[in-house]
Design an enzyme around this catalytic site. Structure first.
Site, short mmCIF file in Angstrom:
data_model
loop_
_atom_site.label_atom_id
_atom_site.label_comp_id
_atom_site.label_asym_id
_atom_site.label_seq_id
_atom_site.Cartn_x
_atom_site.Cartn_y
_atom_site.Cartn_z
CB SER A 1 -0.95 0.04 1.21
OG SER A 1 -1.73 1.08 1.34
CG LEU B 1 -0.50 0.36 -4.74
CD1 LEU B 1 -1.96 -0.19 -4.22
CD2 LEU B 1 -0.39 0.52 -6.13
CG HIS B 2 -0.59 5.57 -0.06
ND1 HIS B 2 -1.46 4.39 -0.10
CD2 HIS B 2 -1.87 6.32 0.66
CE1 HIS B 2 -2.59 4.43 0.71
NE2 HIS B 2 -2.82 5.81 0.74
CD GLU B 3 6.78 8.23 -2.47
OE1 GLU B 3 7.47 9.35 -3.03
OE2 GLU B 3 6.34 8.22 -1.28
#
Length: 495
Positions: A404, A407-409
């Site tokens: 996760s 994906l956030h980065e």
């Protein structure tokens, strides 16, 4: 004191009914008790309504309304203060986007869903092979060992299908990320394009994983028993159609199913109400971020460059109010208004897009209730398969947060052209926060739950988001100077 006797009553009592002197009188209304000051006020044991464990706890709707009112009033005061200092900062023509940004954004909007179409054709080939496999097994007169050998041969072919699915999904994300990072300068447009690509990537993965298991269950009687009853109205491979995939493309979920719970009709007044909420909240977020957050972020640059810790803390706390305001408004606009409107149009029956995350007594419960579509995807396609392969559940959860975090980065670092790892670290640090707040649930009463809830609010909303906004804005300014500062601040704060 002598006893008071009602002589009228006594006289009438000495004259029986029907006697010559008897006259029936209407009964007089009862008078108030003479000793009205002596009734018991404190007749039972009771607790204060705010005491933990009270039998009938009160509703806190009034406090909720007060919190919302104070949040609006405090931020409105800050916006007015900035208006008096800097004038009107809201400007449609001031955003630093170019024709190239719009062109690549439109191209990505058209190109990214094409990978779902490629996934359909890959799965169509796999479905035809599955039908052939079933026919061969039914016609075969060999022993069970020969049939098992053929099944292993089919599974080898299907591994190539899985490789094709993986290459297609990864190519989708790689192309979109490259175009956003190198070709789209405006962070707002870049964020929308990257978010779209990540959503399609997750949908493509779910489509491939789910159909793979349905394909395996087609050849295995033991696995077929585990198929949900809901799917039997559209069994594999009847679900491999353009119409079925198109519905999943627009459905407000990241987890593929051949069949979903459906509603009976579309309530258009409900849809228009939700769309009105989206429009109003987007305007509010835009005005708040442009009029207040933008100059606040801009004025923080010198403090960050000189590492003035006290001033940085003061700016983080000051930014936390507008960040929380925009974040809550964005949550309502996205998870409640937009997803409910989309679900209504698609007649999608399961509307549990979020839980009561604001009451989360621990960080773990927050992440399981805040974003249900992503939570269901991670649990179904990442956590459960890892545990099924023998990985310890605790390690599996750590890997989920690492995944996760990546994906956030991508979602924050790619559009801002600064992959500095702050978003990734923000997700990974959730693991020690979970370990710190889980023991609080073992406390008796609500003390531990209240403490865990406070840890969540402080770490996530008071410190986490404002600090991340400052760091990404500083990285943007260090790379591009003052170019696009308004659009950058609006994008980061709204996230």
């Amino acid at each position: 004191m002598a006893t008071v006797v009602n002589t009228t009553t006594m006289a009438s009592s000495r004259m029986p009914n029907g006697s010559p002197g008897y006259k029936a009188k209407p009964s007089a209304p009862e008078k108030a008790p003479k000793y009205s000051h002596v009734f018991a006020v404190h007749a039972s044991r009771r607790t204060s309504c705010l005491t933990s464990g009270t039998p009938n706890p009160p509703s806190f709707i009034g406090f909720r309304n007060l919190m919302i009112l104070m949040l609006i009033v405090s931020n409105l005061r800050l916006i007015i203060e900035n208006f008096r200092k800097y004038g009107v900062l809201i400007c449609l023509s001031c955003h630093d986007y170019s024709r190239q940004d719009l062109l690549y954004g439109l191209l990505l909007y058209v190109e990214v869903p094409c990978h779902l179409l490629v996934a359909y054709y890959i799965e169509l080939i796999a479905a035809r092979q599955a039908n052939d496999a079933v026919a061969q097994v039914k016609r075969a007169s060999e022993s069970d060992s020969e049939i098992a050998k053929k099944q292993r041969s089919f599974q080898l072919t299907w591994r190539l299908i899985a490789l094709a699915h993986g290459a297609n999904a990864t190519l989708n994300l790689a192309i979109a990320s490259w175009a956003v990072y190198y070709k789209i300068h405006h962070p707002g447009i870049g964020t929308m394009c990257e978010l779209h690509a990540i959503i399609i990537w997750l949908k493509s993965c779910s489509y491939a994983f789910t159909n793979r298991d349905l394909r395996l269950a087609l050849l295995s009687t033991s696995s077929a028993a585990a198929i949900p009853e809901l799917y039997k109205s559209c069994p594999y491979p009847r679900n491999i159609t353009i119409k079925n995939l198109a519905y999943f493309w627009w459905a407000p979920t990241l987890s593929y199913q051949p069949v979903y719970p459906r509603t009976d009709c579309i309530r258009w007044p409900f849809v228009f109400k939700r769309l009105g909420e989206i429009f109003g909240l987007v305007i509010v977020i835009w005005v708040a971020s442009a009029q207040y957050a933008a100059p606040l972020l801009q004025n923080s640059l010198d403090m960050i460059s000189t590492l003035d810790v006290i001033s940085i803390i003061e700016r983080v706390l000051k930014l936390s109010t507008i960040s929380l305001f925009c974040w809550l408004a964005g949550f309502y606009a996205l998870f409640h208004s937009f997803l409910n409107a989309l679900a209504e149009v698609m007649m999608f029956g399961d509307r549990e897009f979020y839980g009561d995350w604001w009451n989360a007594p621990s960080t773990r419960q927050y992440w399981s209730t805040w974003n249900k579509p992503v939570y269901h995807f991670m649990r179904r396609h990442v956590h459960a398969p890892l545990v099924g392969r023998g990985i310890h559940p605790a390690l599996s959860q750590i890997l989920v947060f690492v995944f996760s975090g990546v994906l956030h980065e991508l979602l924050v670092g790619i559009p801002t052209h600064n992959i500095i790892g702050v978003a990734f670290f923000g997700m990974v640090i959730q693991v020690p926060l979970i370990l710190a707040t889980d023991p609080l649930l073992k406390f008796k009463g609500v003390t531990g739950k209240v403490a865990g809830n406070m840890v969540f609010w402080i770490s996530f909303c008071i410190l986490g988001q404002p600090l991340a906004a400052l760091l990404y804005f500083f990285a943007w300014q260090a790379k591009y100077g003052s170019v696009g500062k308004d659009s950058m601040s609006q994008t980061v704060v709204s996230q």
